[in-house]
Design a protein around this motif. Sequence first.
Motif, short mmCIF file in Angstrom:
data_model
loop_
_atom_site.label_atom_id
_atom_site.label_comp_id
_atom_site.label_asym_id
_atom_site.label_seq_id
_atom_site.Cartn_x
_atom_site.Cartn_y
_atom_site.Cartn_z
N LEU A 187 0.82 -1.22 0.00
CA LEU A 187 0.00 0.00 0.00
C LEU A 187 0.85 1.26 0.00
O LEU A 187 0.49 2.26 -0.63
CB LEU A 187 -0.94 0.00 1.22
N ARG A 188 2.00 1.23 0.66
CA ARG A 188 2.89 2.40 0.67
C ARG A 188 3.49 2.65 -0.71
O ARG A 188 3.77 3.78 -1.07
CB ARG A 188 4.00 2.19 1.69
N ARG A 189 3.71 1.58 -1.49
CA ARG A 189 4.29 1.72 -2.84
C ARG A 189 3.28 2.22 -3.85
O ARG A 189 3.66 2.79 -4.88
CB ARG A 189 4.85 0.38 -3.32
N GLU A 190 1.98 1.97 -3.62
CA GLU A 190 0.96 2.38 -4.58
C GLU A 190 0.78 3.89 -4.54
O GLU A 190 0.86 4.50 -3.49
CB GLU A 190 -0.37 1.68 -4.27
N PRO A 191 0.52 4.51 -5.74
CA PRO A 191 0.34 5.97 -5.78
C PRO A 191 -0.94 6.42 -5.13
O PRO A 191 -1.87 5.81 -4.92
CB PRO A 191 0.29 6.30 -7.28
#
Length: 191
Positions: A187-191
Motif C-alpha cells: 500500500l505504501r508503494r501504490e500511488p
Amino acid sequence: MEALLPGVVRRVLAGAEPQPRCVPRRVLTVVSVDVDATAGVGAVWIVWRPNSPRAREHNALLEWYDAQWRCVGAGSGPADDPADVDVIEIRGGAGALSLTRRLGPHAISTAPFINCVAVHLGRGVSHLLIGDRRIEAPERRKLIAAWKSTQAGRGIRPVIVALRHDGTELSHMGPHDGLDSHTWARLRREP
C-alpha cells in the motif's frame, strides 16, 4: 455441532483426519482444528453446506476441563471466502472465559481467557509462527489457532509470522494489526 466436537478433537489428538467419516463433506466440512494440549485449549472451524449459497461457518472454542474437552463458546455466520490472499489475512476470531471460573466466587476474576483467530494464507506460506507455536500451512490455506491469555490480555492475539519453505519471513502481524506487513508495504508503494 457440540455432538461432533469430541470426536473431531479425539481424531486430531490421535493424528488422524478430523473430518467425521459418517458426514459427507458436501454436508459438513471441517476446515481446520487447532488443539494445544499443553495449554489445554483448542478451536474448531466447520462449514455446513460448503457449496451452498446458504453455507454457514461455525467456530467453537474448547478447553480441557474436568478430565475432558468441553466447548466453552461457539459462534456462526455466513461463510466468507476471500478471493485471493497475498500472504496473511485475518478473517475473524473469538474469545470466551475459561471454565475454571466455576471453581469459586473469586475464580471469575482470575480465570484465563480462551481465544482463537481464523487465518487465510497465500500460496507462498509454508509455516506460521503464532506466538511460540509453529504451525504448518494446510493445503486449503485456511486455519484456526487457539491460545490462552489472562483476562487483561483477552482479545490480544500473539504475533503472527508467515514463513517460506526456507524459513525466511514473508510477513508478520502484531497483536493489534489489521493488516500484515506485506500488505502495508504494498500500500505504501501504490500511488
